[in-house]
Design a protein around this motif. Structure first.
Motif, PDB file in Angstrom:
ATOM      1  N   ILE A 185       0.987  -1.358  -0.002  1.00  9.05           N
ATOM      2  CA  ILE A 185      -0.096  -0.088  -0.026  1.00  9.05           C
ATOM      3  C   ILE A 185       0.740   1.044  -0.060  1.00  9.05           C
ATOM      4  O   ILE A 185       0.516   2.277  -0.754  1.00  9.05           O
ATOM      5  N   ILE A 186       1.724   1.312   0.936  1.00  6.20           N
ATOM      6  CA  ILE A 186       2.631   2.594   0.885  1.00  6.20           C
ATOM      7  C   ILE A 186       3.571   2.659  -0.276  1.00  6.20           C
ATOM      8  O   ILE A 186       3.428   3.854  -0.911  1.00  6.20           O
ATOM      9  N   SER A 187       4.042   1.612  -1.200  1.00  2.00           N
ATOM     10  CA  SER A 187       4.610   1.555  -2.191  1.00  2.00           C
ATOM     11  C   SER A 187       3.837   2.156  -3.437  1.00  2.00           C
ATOM     12  O   SER A 187       4.302   2.877  -4.065  1.00  2.00           O
ATOM     13  N   ARG A 188       2.688   2.070  -3.611  1.00  2.64           N
ATOM     14  CA  ARG A 188       1.804   2.245  -4.503  1.00  2.64           C
ATOM     15  C   ARG A 188       1.363   3.788  -4.213  1.00  2.64           C
ATOM     16  O   ARG A 188       1.240   4.391  -5.373  1.00  2.64           O
ATOM     17  N   LYS A 189       1.461   4.336  -2.869  1.00  4.93           N
ATOM     18  CA  LYS A 189       1.124   5.640  -3.026  1.00  4.93           C
ATOM     19  C   LYS A 189       2.402   6.486  -3.109  1.00  4.93           C
ATOM     20  O   LYS A 189       2.243   7.556  -3.647  1.00  4.93           O
ATOM     21  N   LYS A 190       3.501   5.888  -2.821  1.00  8.22           N
ATOM     22  CA  LYS A 190       4.853   6.800  -3.101  1.00  8.22           C
ATOM     23  C   LYS A 190       5.304   6.488  -4.597  1.00  8.22           C
ATOM     24  O   LYS A 190       5.837   7.482  -5.107  1.00  8.22           O
ATOM     25  N   VAL A 191       5.309   5.432  -5.169  1.00  7.10           N
ATOM     26  CA  VAL A 191       5.614   5.322  -6.597  1.00  7.10           C
ATOM     27  C   VAL A 191       4.608   5.663  -7.448  1.00  7.10           C
ATOM     28  O   VAL A 191       3.698   5.286  -7.863  1.00  7.10           O
ATOM     29  N   ASP A 192       5.157   6.676  -8.530  1.00  9.88           N
ATOM     30  CA  ASP A 192       4.204   6.995  -9.742  1.00  9.88           C
ATOM     31  C   ASP A 192       4.478   6.403 -10.875  1.00  9.88           C
ATOM     32  O   ASP A 192       5.143   5.274 -10.887  1.00  9.88           O
ATOM     33  N   PRO A 193       4.128   6.764 -12.093  1.00  6.85           N
ATOM     34  CA  PRO A 193       4.329   6.037 -13.303  1.00  6.85           C
ATOM     35  C   PRO A 193       3.982   4.695 -13.213  1.00  6.85           C
ATOM     36  O   PRO A 193       4.370   3.941 -12.367  1.00  6.85           O
ATOM     37  N   LEU A 194       3.387   4.016 -14.256  1.00  5.72           N
ATOM     38  CA  LEU A 194       3.109   2.716 -14.499  1.00  5.72           C
ATOM     39  C   LEU A 194       4.379   1.793 -14.579  1.00  5.72           C
ATOM     40  O   LEU A 194       4.457   0.786 -13.948  1.00  5.72           O
ATOM     41  N   LEU A 195       5.287   2.404 -15.238  1.00  2.46           N
ATOM     42  CA  LEU A 195       6.717   1.625 -15.561  1.00  2.46           C
ATOM     43  C   LEU A 195       7.335   1.319 -14.244  1.00  2.46           C
ATOM     44  O   LEU A 195       7.897   0.533 -14.140  1.00  2.46           O
ATOM     45  N   SER A 196       7.403   2.637 -13.324  1.00  2.09           N
ATOM     46  CA  SER A 196       7.966   2.272 -12.073  1.00  2.09           C
ATOM     47  C   SER A 196       7.316   1.272 -11.252  1.00  2.09           C
ATOM     48  O   SER A 196       7.940   0.561 -10.468  1.00  2.09           O
ATOM     49  N   SER A 197       6.164   1.253 -11.213  1.00  7.87           N
ATOM     50  CA  SER A 197       5.269   0.325 -10.515  1.00  7.87           C
ATOM     51  C   SER A 197       5.642  -1.093 -11.142  1.00  7.87           C
ATOM     52  O   SER A 197       5.971  -2.065 -10.212  1.00  7.87           O
ATOM     53  N   PHE A 198       5.620  -1.438 -12.226  1.00 11.19           N
ATOM     54  CA  PHE A 198       6.026  -2.523 -13.027  1.00 11.19           C
ATOM     55  C   PHE A 198       7.425  -3.032 -12.316  1.00 11.19           C
ATOM     56  O   PHE A 198       7.731  -4.122 -12.131  1.00 11.19           O
ATOM     57  N   MET A 199       8.195  -2.003 -12.643  1.00 14.97           N
ATOM     58  CA  MET A 199       9.926  -2.408 -12.441  1.00 14.97           C
ATOM     59  C   MET A 199       9.883  -2.743 -10.777  1.00 14.97           C
ATOM     60  O   MET A 199      10.395  -3.583 -10.273  1.00 14.97           O
ATOM     61  N   ASN A 200       9.113  -2.140  -9.886  1.00 13.53           N
ATOM     62  CA  ASN A 200       9.077  -2.468  -8.532  1.00 13.53           C
ATOM     63  C   ASN A 200       8.423  -3.775  -8.429  1.00 13.53           C
ATOM     64  O   ASN A 200       9.091  -4.443  -7.656  1.00 13.53           O
ATOM     65  N   VAL A 201       7.341  -3.996  -8.778  1.00 13.14           N
ATOM     66  CA  VAL A 201       6.777  -5.535  -8.766  1.00 13.14           C
ATOM     67  C   VAL A 201       7.768  -6.593  -9.227  1.00 13.14           C
ATOM     68  O   VAL A 201       7.885  -7.571  -8.658  1.00 13.14           O
ATOM     69  N   LYS A 202       8.266  -6.280 -10.218  1.00 11.52           N
ATOM     70  CA  LYS A 202       9.530  -7.092 -11.081  1.00 11.52           C
ATOM     71  C   LYS A 202      10.589  -7.299 -10.051  1.00 11.52           C
ATOM     72  O   LYS A 202      11.039  -8.307  -9.761  1.00 11.52           O
ATOM     73  N   SER A 203      10.919  -6.376  -9.503  1.00  8.49           N
ATOM     74  CA  SER A 203      12.181  -6.407  -8.499  1.00  8.49           C
ATOM     75  C   SER A 203      11.662  -7.222  -7.079  1.00  8.49           C
ATOM     76  O   SER A 203      12.525  -8.221  -6.721  1.00  8.49           O
ATOM     77  N   SER A 204      10.550  -7.042  -6.650  1.00 11.29           N
ATOM     78  CA  SER A 204       9.919  -7.803  -5.619  1.00 11.29           C
ATOM     79  C   SER A 204       9.755  -9.170  -5.709  1.00 11.29           C
ATOM     80  O   SER A 204      10.255 -10.210  -5.097  1.00 11.29           O
ATOM     81  N   LEU A 205       9.527  -9.548  -7.074  1.00 11.54           N
ATOM     82  CA  LEU A 205       9.145 -10.948  -7.712  1.00 11.54           C
ATOM     83  C   LEU A 205      10.617 -11.507  -7.449  1.00 11.54           C
ATOM     84  O   LEU A 205      10.680 -12.667  -7.247  1.00 11.54           O
ATOM     85  N   ILE A 206      11.604 -10.965  -8.100  1.00 10.78           N
ATOM     86  CA  ILE A 206      12.873 -11.611  -8.154  1.00 10.78           C
ATOM     87  C   ILE A 206      13.448 -12.029  -6.845  1.00 10.78           C
ATOM     88  O   ILE A 206      14.113 -12.942  -6.345  1.00 10.78           O
ATOM     89  N   ILE A 207      13.220 -10.773  -5.934  1.00  9.19           N
ATOM     90  CA  ILE A 207      13.790 -11.120  -4.463  1.00  9.19           C
ATOM     91  C   ILE A 207      12.948 -12.159  -3.859  1.00  9.19           C
ATOM     92  O   ILE A 207      13.491 -12.865  -2.994  1.00  9.19           O
ATOM     93  N   THR A 208      11.716 -12.174  -4.035  1.00 10.58           N
ATOM     94  CA  THR A 208      10.880 -13.191  -3.525  1.00 10.58           C
ATOM     95  C   THR A 208      11.416 -14.565  -3.920  1.00 10.58           C
ATOM     96  O   THR A 208      11.547 -15.552  -2.897  1.00 10.58           O
ATOM     97  N   PHE A 209      11.512 -14.799  -5.316  1.00 10.64           N
ATOM     98  CA  PHE A 209      12.024 -16.119  -5.680  1.00 10.64           C
ATOM     99  C   PHE A 209      13.422 -16.649  -5.228  1.00 10.64           C
ATOM    100  O   PHE A 209      13.772 -17.684  -4.798  1.00 10.64           O
ATOM    101  N   ALA A 210      14.162 -15.415  -5.036  1.00 10.53           N
ATOM    102  CA  ALA A 210      15.528 -15.632  -4.582  1.00 10.53           C
ATOM    103  C   ALA A 210      15.590 -16.378  -3.013  1.00 10.53           C
ATOM    104  O   ALA A 210      16.376 -17.046  -2.977  1.00 10.53           O
ATOM    105  N   MET A 211      14.692 -15.347  -2.353  1.00  6.37           N
ATOM    106  CA  MET A 211      14.528 -15.904  -0.762  1.00  6.37           C
ATOM    107  C   MET A 211      13.965 -17.372  -0.747  1.00  6.37           C
ATOM    108  O   MET A 211      14.495 -18.208   0.225  1.00  6.37           O
TER     109      MET A 211
END
Length: 281
Positions: free
Chosen positions: A97-123
């Protein structure tokens, strides 16, 4: 009896006086310069440095609070044996919720989700390894190693002025600390949740939340001191609270007083001597 030449305030000149001689005029000049220097430093600190000093003390205190969440989470899972999934889901939703309020543009949100997925699978991949790491090592050695890693982590993260983005070194130390503590956990799910919570609390959330916000430190203090009250009792909790108040309120004032009255005193003493005037041919 031959009268000696009056003493001159010249450091480079050989005079007919012993090395430990102190002229009364020099003492008066030194006292006058001390008063003027103190007034000048006081004005300078009152304008900018005072608020910065207090902010540095508060920032370090907040860093210690954030680091303590690592051990609060570990105690919640390891000692009390609570389910690690509910707090992980709750914290992940808050982070989202906090990241969606702080991060604008769709591309930035997509990159944020992509990074989160990479970290999740790595963990997910590293969780079994972390769980089995140092399994044969004695618990006393694990606690000692985690203690020194914690001190190192606090030192590195607090030495970084900008809290917006932690350094790679602090991130590596955090992962090493979590890996060491993870060897005491019993299941892979607990290791994964523990690692995810620590990364969100110490890396992701501090990058979104403002350091000058009053709500976040208030929530952190309530959680930490409530945990201390439950685990150690209200007496120890009150003692730690008083030490924290002393650190936040009293120590900055002492530090400002020292900076005004004693800082750079040696340079002021050297400036009291008259400089030698160059002779040009």
């Amino acid at each position: 009896m031959t009268k000696r030449t009056p003493w001159k305030r010249l450091l480079w000149l050989k005079q007919e006086y012993p090395d430990n001689y102190t002229d009364p005029s020099f003492i008066k000049l030194r006292e006058k310069q001390k008063v003027e220097s103190t007034k000048k430093s006081d004005r300078k600190l009152s304008e900018a440095a005072r608020s910065q000093i207090r902010l540095d003390f508060i920032s370090f205190y907040q860093t210690v609070l954030n680091t303590s969440f690592i051990y609060i989470t570990f105690t919640y899972i390891y000692y009390y044996g609570h389910d690690s999934i509910p707090p992980t889901i709750f914290l992940s939703l808050i982070t989202l919720i906090i990241s969606r309020k702080k991060v604008d543009p769709l591309l930035s949100s997509f990159m944020n989700v992509k990074s989160s997925l990479i970290i999740t699978f790595a963990m997910l991949t590293l969780s079994p390894v972390l769980k089995s790491l140092s399994k044969t090592t004695a618990s006393d050695s694990i606690w000692t190693l985690s203690f020194w890693l914690t001190l190192w982590y606090v030192f590195v993260i607090s030495s970084t002025r900008t809290k917006q983005k932690p350094s790679n070194l602090s991130t590596n130390i955090l992962v090493a600390l979590v890996a060491v503590l993870s060897s005491r956990l019993s299941t892979t799910i607990d290791v994964f949740c523990f690692l995810l919570i620590c990364i969100q609390l110490n890396i992701i959330l501090p990058s979104y939340l403002s350091a000058t916000s009053k709500v976040v430190p208030m929530i952190s203090n309530v959680i930490v001191y409530s945990f201390l009250n439950v685990t150690l009792g209200w007496i120890y909790m009150l003692l730690i609270f008083l030490v924290s108040v002393f650190y936040i309120i009293v120590l900055p004032k002492w530090f400002i007083y020292w900076k005004i009255n004693y800082h750079k005193r040696d340079n002021d003493l050297l400036n009291t001597w008259d400089a030698r005037t160059p002779i040009l041919d």
